[in-house]
Design a protein around this motif. Sequence first.
Motif, mmCIF file in Angstrom:
data_model
loop_
_atom_site.group_PDB
_atom_site.id
_atom_site.type_symbol
_atom_site.label_atom_id
_atom_site.label_comp_id
_atom_site.label_asym_id
_atom_site.label_seq_id
_atom_site.Cartn_x
_atom_site.Cartn_y
_atom_site.Cartn_z
ATOM 1 N N GLU A 90 -69.744 -46.672 -34.701
ATOM 2 C CA GLU A 90 -68.948 -45.396 -34.930
ATOM 3 C C GLU A 90 -68.115 -44.949 -33.645
ATOM 4 O O GLU A 90 -66.969 -44.343 -33.725
ATOM 5 C CB GLU A 90 -69.894 -44.189 -35.322
ATOM 6 C CG GLU A 90 -70.543 -44.367 -36.644
ATOM 7 C CD GLU A 90 -71.685 -43.359 -36.956
ATOM 8 O OE1 GLU A 90 -71.912 -42.451 -36.225
ATOM 9 O OE2 GLU A 90 -72.352 -43.315 -37.900
ATOM 10 N N TRP A 91 -68.835 -45.107 -32.534
ATOM 11 C CA TRP A 91 -68.114 -44.596 -31.311
ATOM 12 C C TRP A 91 -66.809 -45.617 -31.047
ATOM 13 O O TRP A 91 -65.663 -45.048 -30.827
ATOM 14 C CB TRP A 91 -69.185 -44.681 -30.107
ATOM 15 C CG TRP A 91 -68.515 -44.395 -28.944
ATOM 16 C CD1 TRP A 91 -68.389 -43.161 -28.400
ATOM 17 C CD2 TRP A 91 -67.833 -45.231 -27.744
ATOM 18 N NE1 TRP A 91 -67.652 -43.373 -26.813
ATOM 19 C CE2 TRP A 91 -67.366 -44.531 -26.759
ATOM 20 C CE3 TRP A 91 -67.572 -46.401 -27.675
ATOM 21 C CZ2 TRP A 91 -66.646 -45.071 -25.698
ATOM 22 C CZ3 TRP A 91 -67.070 -47.272 -26.796
ATOM 23 C CH2 TRP A 91 -66.556 -46.388 -25.546
ATOM 24 N N VAL A 92 -66.925 -46.843 -31.219
ATOM 25 C CA VAL A 92 -66.071 -47.878 -30.986
ATOM 26 C C VAL A 92 -64.665 -47.467 -32.035
ATOM 27 O O VAL A 92 -63.456 -47.342 -31.871
ATOM 28 C CB VAL A 92 -66.292 -49.484 -31.169
ATOM 29 C CG1 VAL A 92 -65.030 -50.075 -31.461
ATOM 30 C CG2 VAL A 92 -67.093 -49.681 -29.917
ATOM 31 N N ALA A 93 -65.032 -47.259 -33.264
ATOM 32 C CA ALA A 93 -64.126 -46.932 -34.362
ATOM 33 C C ALA A 93 -63.218 -45.863 -34.121
ATOM 34 O O ALA A 93 -61.954 -45.569 -34.189
ATOM 35 C CB ALA A 93 -64.761 -46.876 -35.646
ATOM 36 N N GLN A 94 -64.084 -44.919 -33.417
ATOM 37 C CA GLN A 94 -63.274 -43.526 -33.221
ATOM 38 C C GLN A 94 -62.391 -43.618 -31.735
ATOM 39 O O GLN A 94 -61.253 -43.115 -31.935
ATOM 40 C CB GLN A 94 -64.459 -42.463 -32.766
ATOM 41 C CG GLN A 94 -63.844 -41.149 -32.460
ATOM 42 C CD GLN A 94 -65.110 -40.143 -32.278
ATOM 43 O OE1 GLN A 94 -65.813 -40.005 -31.302
ATOM 44 N NE2 GLN A 94 -65.405 -39.198 -33.455
#
Length: 441
Positions: A90-94
């Motif tokens: 999730e962090w990477v996608a954000q």
Amino acid sequence: MLDGRPLSRQILADVEAFLAQGRAEDLTLDYKRELGSSKGERAEMCKDVSALANSEGGMIVYGVDENPDRTPKLPAVGTARAFGRQNVEEWVAQVLQGGVQPRMDLDVQAFPLSGDPSRCLLVVRAQPSRSAPHMVTLNGDNRYYGRFYRRGNFGNRIAEEYEVREMMERARRLYLGLEEELTRRGYGDPTSGTFGDSPYNRRLSARSPDGGVEAATQWASFLLLPTSPAEPAFADRASLVDWLDPNKRRYEPDRARSYLPTAVPRPVLGGVATLGVAYQDGRPVDGRVKDYVRVGFDGSVEYGFAPASVTGLPDGTEVPYFIGTRIVAKLWQTLGFAADVRARLSMAAPHLLSVNLARTEGAILAVFAEGWEDPRGDFLDLQEAPRCLEPNAQIRRELRAEDFAEISAASATDPPPQMRELAEEICFAFGIPQPVLFPRA
């Protein structure tokens, strides 16, 4: 690059087996020891991933150090499984969504290490992008901000001006290719009198006023074209025919019924088609079908049927109408089916959706969802109902990987926002400002 399956359908053993092959970094493969959260490290990630999308696509494996010959050093050290309260995917996608414009289509998956669940191997896979060039826009780091990057055999670099122009030309060619394919299938010009004219749509049937079966003059079709064609995952037509099992292809909003026609799929140029035979008095009507599905080896999907009929005014005048809730239900199921096709072909690039309604001029939209009054219930309502002004109606949308994920995860009681938006567009096409194709709140 691992194998053709989406990353979500693979496990740690698959990644470890790939690393054990000792493949060196190249134009489409990169290894990174650690994923960091500092401003510079976030900008570096945006640079690396956008460089792949701007070039030939490829994969980055985080949590793997490299040898002097650029092969992976084993065993893998792993990278952090979470950043604060967010899991690393999730962090990477954000970060990538906010730090690169336009948005890229990505497949991101973390594989926790068996000996240390706080560490993982993170794989980010990018497709060669139709939306290129992608620019790094992460705020606050002037070393990267506003720059375009390309992937080379020995790392990433700032793209030259001519390379940026080449990327834009590639995107233009892909766009024109989609327009050419729409035109080839008859959907290029919705104002044309031959809109959607094809051997499939010409076979569609409708019920005549006396209960018989006749050629449909009004019909709907949904066409999904891949913006970046897939490499076929079906070894041959036989494998695709086996996969098109109607008992296994069931989708919201009505999983109780099969989506695919039950007739045996047949080979066609570039893929397979399955046609739903039209019946009258228990006998098949020669040359007529109630619906059809075409699946291409490139990942294209087309579904056609005739959700239209006529109703009468007291003076005997016939009013043609399109069955609104049936259009929405079949469109929703078609998008669910397309999500399955994408998963089968490991597609991450967007699909262009074209919703096509033929011979709409003078027709009304009827058969609304619960809580909305059907204009056919009262002849005054029928007389005053707004009518479509266009000869044919066409709605186009680009659906990205995250759209298909939301559509697949939704349920009939909690519809995805994409379906609500498309349903509203259908209402607007008939001059109706209310969202009458979903239950009234």
